[in-house]
Design a protein around this motif. Structure first.
Motif, PDB file in Angstrom:
ATOM      1  N   THR A   1       0.831  -1.203   0.000  1.00  0.00           N
ATOM      2  CA  THR A   1       0.000   0.000   0.000  1.00  0.00           C
ATOM      3  C   THR A   1       0.864   1.250   0.000  1.00  0.00           C
ATOM      4  OG1 THR A   1      -1.714  -1.203   1.203  1.00  0.00           O
ATOM      5  CG2 THR A   1      -1.851   1.186   1.220  1.00  0.00           C
ATOM      6  N   LEU A   2       1.946   1.239   0.761  1.00  0.00           N
ATOM      7  CA  LEU A   2       2.861   2.391   0.778  1.00  0.00           C
ATOM      8  C   LEU A   2       3.528   2.600  -0.581  1.00  0.00           C
ATOM      9  CD1 LEU A   2       4.512   2.043   4.293  1.00  0.00           C
ATOM     10  CD2 LEU A   2       2.776   3.675   3.556  1.00  0.00           C
TER      11      LEU A   2
ATOM     12  N   PHE B   1       2.150   1.840  -3.474  1.00  0.00           N
ATOM     13  CA  PHE B   1       1.118   2.451  -4.315  1.00  0.00           C
ATOM     14  C   PHE B   1       0.952   3.932  -3.988  1.00  0.00           C
ATOM     15  CE2 PHE B   1      -3.331   3.844  -4.621  1.00  0.00           C
ATOM     16  CZ  PHE B   1      -3.400   3.955  -6.008  1.00  0.00           C
ATOM     17  N   VAL B   2       0.966   4.291  -2.714  1.00  0.00           N
ATOM     18  CA  VAL B   2       0.847   5.695  -2.328  1.00  0.00           C
ATOM     19  C   VAL B   2       2.032   6.501  -2.863  1.00  0.00           C
ATOM     20  CG1 VAL B   2       0.871   7.258  -0.332  1.00  0.00           C
ATOM     21  CG2 VAL B   2      -0.623   5.267  -0.338  1.00  0.00           C
TER      22      VAL B   2
ATOM     23  N   LEU C   1       1.342   7.117  -6.468  1.00  0.00           N
ATOM     24  CA  LEU C   1       0.294   8.112  -6.632  1.00  0.00           C
ATOM     25  C   LEU C   1       0.801   9.519  -6.352  1.00  0.00           C
ATOM     26  CD1 LEU C   1      -2.706   8.627  -7.223  1.00  0.00           C
ATOM     27  CD2 LEU C   1      -3.145   8.294  -4.786  1.00  0.00           C
ATOM     28  N   VAL C   2       1.542   9.685  -5.280  1.00  0.00           N
ATOM     29  CA  VAL C   2       2.075  11.007  -4.932  1.00  0.00           C
ATOM     30  C   VAL C   2       3.040  11.489  -6.011  1.00  0.00           C
ATOM     31  CG1 VAL C   2       3.561  12.222  -3.285  1.00  0.00           C
ATOM     32  CG2 VAL C   2       1.690  10.782  -2.462  1.00  0.00           C
TER      33      VAL C   2
ATOM     34  N   LEU D   1      -1.656  -0.644  -7.873  1.00  0.00           N
ATOM     35  CA  LEU D   1      -3.009  -0.643  -7.312  1.00  0.00           C
ATOM     36  C   LEU D   1      -3.612  -2.039  -7.364  1.00  0.00           C
ATOM     37  CD1 LEU D   1      -5.534   0.813  -6.213  1.00  0.00           C
ATOM     38  CD2 LEU D   1      -6.166   1.254  -8.607  1.00  0.00           C
TER      39      LEU D   1
END
Length: 133
Positions: free
Chosen positions: A83-84, A86-87, A90-91, A112
């Protein structure tokens, strides 16, 4: 502990190395052709650096799916780290000019899918562990 390291960090790092110019200069390092050869049909197959990094991302997505099928205590950490990743994708996609590219977007969607499929597989396998006697 190394089993919890998300493998999709590799394409993330490779893309950022490409932005730094490690794989060659120019406006779009991902469009540089790695190899090409003529097919028996007469067509020409060519692979660019961008195609290769997406292929690497898909291979690592497969390996992540295999990792998510196991039910250990490390799988929770693996999902959190995925998840980190993916974040981070995204950022960077939203804030870095060089990440506004279809290759990076495709890698972000692969990350994702890793997160969503990892949680789905974990919930599915956890529901099989529940015994209602």
């Amino acid at each position: 502990m190394f089993g919890a390291v998300p493998l999709l960090i590799v394409p993330f790092v490779l893309y950022n190395l490409g932005l730094l110019g490690i794989f060659g200069g120019g406006d779009d390092p991902w469009a540089s052709e790695i190899f090409s050869f003529r097919m028996m049909s007469g067509g020409v197959f060519s692979m660019t650096l961008g195609d290769l990094i997406v292929l690497i991302g898909l291979i690592f997505l497969f390996l992540e799916m295999v990792k998510s099928a196991r039910t250990t205590t490390a799988s929770i950490m693996d999902h959190l780290l995925s998840t980190l990743v993916f974040v981070a994708f995204l950022v960077e996609f939203l804030l870095v000019k060089g990440a506004a590219h279809s290759i990076f977007f495709t890698l972000m969607i692969i990350a994702l899918f890793d997160v969503l499929a990892g949680f789905a597989v974990s919930m599915r396998s956890a529901s099989r562990d529940i015994n209602l006697n």
